[in-house]
Design an enzyme around this catalytic site. Structure first.
Site, PDB file in Angstrom:
ATOM      1  N   VAL A  19     -13.027  -2.904   1.396  1.00  0.00           N
ATOM      2  CA  VAL A  19     -13.822  -1.728   1.755  1.00  0.00           C
ATOM      3  C   VAL A  19     -14.900  -1.476   0.707  1.00  0.00           C
ATOM      4  O   VAL A  19     -16.059  -1.189   1.035  1.00  0.00           O
ATOM      5  CB  VAL A  19     -12.928  -0.485   1.913  1.00  0.00           C
ATOM      6  CG1 VAL A  19     -13.769   0.774   2.094  1.00  0.00           C
ATOM      7  CG2 VAL A  19     -11.992  -0.655   3.095  1.00  0.00           C
ATOM      8  N   GLY A  20     -14.532  -1.599  -0.578  1.00  0.00           N
ATOM      9  CA  GLY A  20     -15.498  -1.371  -1.647  1.00  0.00           C
ATOM     10  C   GLY A  20     -16.696  -2.294  -1.555  1.00  0.00           C
ATOM     11  O   GLY A  20     -17.844  -1.868  -1.772  1.00  0.00           O
ATOM     12  N   LYS A  49     -18.995 -13.050  -5.189  1.00  0.00           N
ATOM     13  CA  LYS A  49     -20.172 -12.670  -4.408  1.00  0.00           C
ATOM     14  C   LYS A  49     -20.945 -11.544  -5.106  1.00  0.00           C
ATOM     15  O   LYS A  49     -22.174 -11.553  -5.163  1.00  0.00           O
ATOM     16  CB  LYS A  49     -19.745 -12.217  -3.009  1.00  0.00           C
ATOM     17  CG  LYS A  49     -19.320 -13.329  -2.061  1.00  0.00           C
ATOM     18  CD  LYS A  49     -18.871 -12.739  -0.729  1.00  0.00           C
ATOM     19  CE  LYS A  49     -18.481 -13.822   0.255  1.00  0.00           C
ATOM     20  NZ  LYS A  49     -19.643 -14.520   0.815  1.00  0.00           N
ATOM     21  N   VAL A  67      -8.147   0.439 -14.451  1.00  0.00           N
ATOM     22  CA  VAL A  67      -7.912   1.822 -14.024  1.00  0.00           C
ATOM     23  C   VAL A  67      -6.914   2.548 -14.926  1.00  0.00           C
ATOM     24  O   VAL A  67      -6.805   3.773 -14.871  1.00  0.00           O
ATOM     25  CB  VAL A  67      -7.438   1.902 -12.555  1.00  0.00           C
ATOM     26  CG1 VAL A  67      -8.547   1.467 -11.618  1.00  0.00           C
ATOM     27  CG2 VAL A  67      -6.163   1.104 -12.335  1.00  0.00           C
ATOM     28  N   LYS A 165      -0.563   5.201  -0.705  1.00  0.00           N
ATOM     29  CA  LYS A 165      -1.719   5.969  -0.228  1.00  0.00           C
ATOM     30  C   LYS A 165      -1.423   7.471  -0.206  1.00  0.00           C
ATOM     31  O   LYS A 165      -2.291   8.284  -0.535  1.00  0.00           O
ATOM     32  CB  LYS A 165      -2.133   5.482   1.164  1.00  0.00           C
ATOM     33  CG  LYS A 165      -2.620   4.032   1.198  1.00  0.00           C
ATOM     34  CD  LYS A 165      -3.728   3.796   0.202  1.00  0.00           C
ATOM     35  CE  LYS A 165      -4.179   2.354   0.169  1.00  0.00           C
ATOM     36  NZ  LYS A 165      -5.202   2.096  -0.875  1.00  0.00           N
ATOM     37  N   PRO A 188      -8.947   5.759   6.895  1.00  0.00           N
ATOM     38  CA  PRO A 188      -9.136   4.824   8.004  1.00  0.00           C
ATOM     39  C   PRO A 188      -7.833   4.227   8.510  1.00  0.00           C
ATOM     40  O   PRO A 188      -6.834   4.159   7.794  1.00  0.00           O
ATOM     41  CB  PRO A 188     -10.027   3.733   7.382  1.00  0.00           C
ATOM     42  CG  PRO A 188      -9.735   3.787   5.928  1.00  0.00           C
ATOM     43  CD  PRO A 188      -9.326   5.197   5.601  1.00  0.00           C
ATOM     44  N   LEU A 190      -6.091   0.683  10.321  1.00  0.00           N
ATOM     45  CA  LEU A 190      -6.103  -0.706   9.867  1.00  0.00           C
ATOM     46  C   LEU A 190      -7.531  -1.231   9.898  1.00  0.00           C
ATOM     47  O   LEU A 190      -8.218  -1.134  10.915  1.00  0.00           O
ATOM     48  CB  LEU A 190      -5.216  -1.559  10.774  1.00  0.00           C
ATOM     49  CG  LEU A 190      -5.191  -3.054  10.470  1.00  0.00           C
ATOM     50  CD1 LEU A 190      -4.519  -3.329   9.141  1.00  0.00           C
ATOM     51  CD2 LEU A 190      -4.487  -3.812  11.603  1.00  0.00           C
TER      52      LEU A 190
END
Length: 274
Positions: A19-20, A49, A67, A165, A188, A190
């Protein structure tokens, strides 16, 4: 949502998550400057990438972060107005230690944002699994943004993705409210999209633990990653955005829809015999 607001520089942490990466791409397309904060998870295709993109994109800067290292997060946030917090574990969720890591990471990111004067809003990327799991899942009439997954149920059933989550989002909300940090969460379903089986295999399979029960109770939903990225950015640009937002394109209600989802995720899930 209305009242759009221009934000000049954004941090995406962790930009090497599925997602990031797509949030980063969409931000650059829209003309933003981006700090791509990448956790030290070992080399990945998406990280490669991003580093290749940095060589050719003057509006992109890459930062290595841990983190659990508060100072490394602060450095990546320097001069940013917005943070997209995407803490998916690339190794998936197979035990409780991954849950603890994600919770501690979420707390550190929010605290770092509270101490960074330029930060105006956090968009916290969570999951629908933070809202759907409980003992009475089959009898609940509606599942909406006010719902939270039951932590004891998730622990009992070893639903580590849902537990991570739920706990990390709850911890982020508690600290954001205490520190008066402006935050929005996107939950979101899946996530599917280009090369998802190659770039996001383990988090995908972790999400799908309990898929049969999700399907039976009408809460197995999925969403295209490009749509998810656009929703995150919209939540930042719109000054009226607040609270939690469920995000999905399709709820799987029929065998045909389930088969289509399996095909989308091939070869992660073997095709069932007809």
């Amino acid at each position: 949502m209305n009242q759009e607001k221009t934000i000049s520089c954004c941090c995406v942490l962790d930009a090497s998550t599925y997602v990031g990466f797509w949030i980063l791409k969409r931000l650059l397309t829209r003309g933003y400057s981006v700090h791509a904060a990448i956790r030290k998870n070992g080399e990945s295709v998406l990280e490669e990438k991003i580093r290749d993109m940095e060589a050719n994109e003057e509006r992109l800067e890459v930062y290595d972060v841990d983190v659990l290292d508060y100072q490394s997060i602060l450095i990546s946030l320097n001069n940013c107005n917005a943070v997209f917090c995407c803490l998916d574990n690339p190794e998936g969720y197979d035990e409780e230690k991954e849950v603890d890591l994600e919770v501690r990471g979420a707390i550190n990111v929010v605290e770092a944002c509270a101490r960074t004067e330029s930060i105006e809003k956090i968009v916290f990327s969570s999951s629908l699994t933070a809202a759907i799991w409980r003992d009475n899942i089959g009898t609940q009439k509606d599942v909406d943004e006010k719902c939270w997954s039951d932590l004891d149920f998730c622990l009992k059933k070893k639903l580590w993705h849902a537990l991570a989550k739920t706990q990390s989002e709850k911890a982020a909300w508690a600290l954001a409210m205490d520190r008066m940090v402006n935050m929005v969460s996107v939950n979101p379903g899946l996530i599917v999209g280009p090369s998802v089986a190659q770039h996001n295999p383990r988090p995908t399979m972790s999400y799908l633990k309990g898929a049969a029960q999700m399907y039976e109770n009408g809460v197995l939903a999925y969403v295209d990653v490009e749509f998810v990225a656009d929703v995150h950015i919209r939540a930042f640009e719109d000054t009226s955005a607040c609270g939690r937002y469920f995000c999905f394109n399709q709820i799987v209600n029929t065998e045909e829809e389930a088969l289509k989802l399996v095909q989308t995720l091939s070869p992660l899930i073997p095709m069932p015999p007809r």
